[in-house]
Design an enzyme around this catalytic site. Sequence first.
Site, PDB file in Angstrom:
ATOM      1  N   THR A  11       0.807  -1.225   0.000  1.00  0.00           N
ATOM      2  CA  THR A  11       0.000   0.000   0.000  1.00  0.00           C
ATOM      3  C   THR A  11       0.836   1.267   0.000  1.00  0.00           C
ATOM      4  OG1 THR A  11      -1.838  -1.071   1.127  1.00  0.00           O
ATOM      5  CG2 THR A  11      -1.703   1.298   1.372  1.00  0.00           C
ATOM      6  N   ASP A  54       1.322  -6.569  -4.534  1.00  0.00           N
ATOM      7  CA  ASP A  54       0.494  -6.533  -3.336  1.00  0.00           C
ATOM      8  C   ASP A  54       0.970  -7.736  -2.533  1.00  0.00           C
ATOM      9  OD1 ASP A  54      -1.719  -7.172  -1.505  1.00  0.00           O
ATOM     10  OD2 ASP A  54      -2.844  -5.671  -2.620  1.00  0.00           O
ATOM     11  N   ASP A  87      -0.120  -6.913   4.555  1.00  0.00           N
ATOM     12  CA  ASP A  87      -0.903  -8.142   4.747  1.00  0.00           C
ATOM     13  C   ASP A  87      -0.029  -9.354   5.087  1.00  0.00           C
ATOM     14  OD1 ASP A  87      -3.317  -6.897   4.431  1.00  0.00           O
ATOM     15  OD2 ASP A  87      -3.510  -7.368   2.295  1.00  0.00           O
ATOM     16  N   CYS A 252      -4.641 -18.771  20.171  1.00  0.00           N
ATOM     17  CA  CYS A 252      -4.594 -17.552  20.988  1.00  0.00           C
ATOM     18  C   CYS A 252      -3.357 -16.733  20.609  1.00  0.00           C
ATOM     19  CB  CYS A 252      -4.487 -17.891  22.473  1.00  0.00           C
ATOM     20  SG  CYS A 252      -5.928 -18.730  23.112  1.00  0.00           S
TER      21      CYS A 252
HETATM   22  N1  ASP Z   1      -2.838  -5.455   0.442  1.00  0.00           N
HETATM   23  C1  ASP Z   1      -1.756  -4.568   0.848  1.00  0.00           C
HETATM   24  C2  ASP Z   1      -0.468  -5.378   0.843  1.00  0.00           C
HETATM   25  O1  ASP Z   1      -0.292  -6.180   1.709  1.00  0.00           O
HETATM   26  C3  ASP Z   1      -2.025  -4.022   2.203  1.00  0.00           C
HETATM   27  C4  ASP Z   1      -0.986  -3.060   2.740  1.00  0.00           C
HETATM   28  O2  ASP Z   1       0.117  -2.940   2.254  1.00  0.00           O
HETATM   29  O3  ASP Z   1      -1.325  -2.402   3.754  1.00  0.00           O
HETATM   30  O4  ASP Z   1       0.328  -5.247  -0.071  1.00  0.00           O
END
Ligand code: ASP
Length: 317
Positions: A11, A54, A87, A252
């Site tokens: 992102t 991504d 992610d 957990c």
């Molecule tokens: N889907 C994005 C990624 O993992 C989410 C992020 O970077 O916050 O590349």
Amino acid sequence: MAILLIHAGGTIGMVESDEGFSPAQGVVEDHVNQQVAEGLFPPMDIVRLDPLIDSANATPHDWHRIAITIAENMEAYDGFIVAHGTDTLAYTAAALTFALEGLAKPVILTGAMLPIGVEGSDGPENLAASVTHVQKAPAGVWVQFAGRHLHGSRVRKSHSRQFDAFAADPGEYPPLRSGPAFRLHQPRPWNIVILAVAPGMSDNVARYAAETCDGIVLRCYGSGTVPHSEGLEQALATAWQRGCPVFAVSQCPEGGLALGTYAAGAVLKKYNVIDGRDITLEAAYAKLVFILSQEANFDRQRQMLQTPLAGEMHTAS
Ligand code: ASP
């Protein structure tokens, strides 16, 4: 201090597209170059991985793309920053701790919950904190996020929306795999699956996994119990007979396993399920990939899986 920034995607460097945010060349690079030009960041070199991804699409091959970039530049730089998607950032951080044996320099992973070009993005702050920390952090793989400096093999993504999206306890050992000299370990592709137990769950997938997979991460309840079911017991027996490691972790997020506490977990001991103690799911998965890639002997695989390698688990429950 010579710093190398590796842009892997995520992102932080994304722009809007018809299908939503997607990685774009130059976004992170332009921001960093501008900060350097204004004297806000020290001079640094930037490498962009091709393709940017991504991190939802990351595979062990992508972990290796980052690891080999660090390895090839190990002599020339004093510290590394990796801009990465959030992610699967925790998987990559753990993977790098297993890949980079004898690491003697800091590697800082960071990212952002909002693209750096979007008003109010957390990207600028996370990058600035990473630049500060790479100049003073001890050797190891660290995650810098929302003002937190986190242990790379104990970290997990704990929030899907807030800026403060990662958590980790400090760990017993630093986030690195010690060794007499630097050595890069390459992950190979394996059939590994993460299986979670749930009340009344179907045994079909567990049975199929036990018959076909190279390794299983088993997400048990609490301190290490699983539902009583003939199908699950049969699956654990099959995995054991086939020499397929079953690596137990807790569902957990805090505390880890204490196998042997309950009769409802006795089947795990009966079929020699490997005790992951307080390892995170992400580190367990990455560790299984690297141990299978490095060691062919089932007994030695089991031994290595239950021994802390890069600070990913405590020595005792
Ligand atoms: N889907 C994005 C990624 O993992 C989410 C992020 O970077 O916050 O590349």
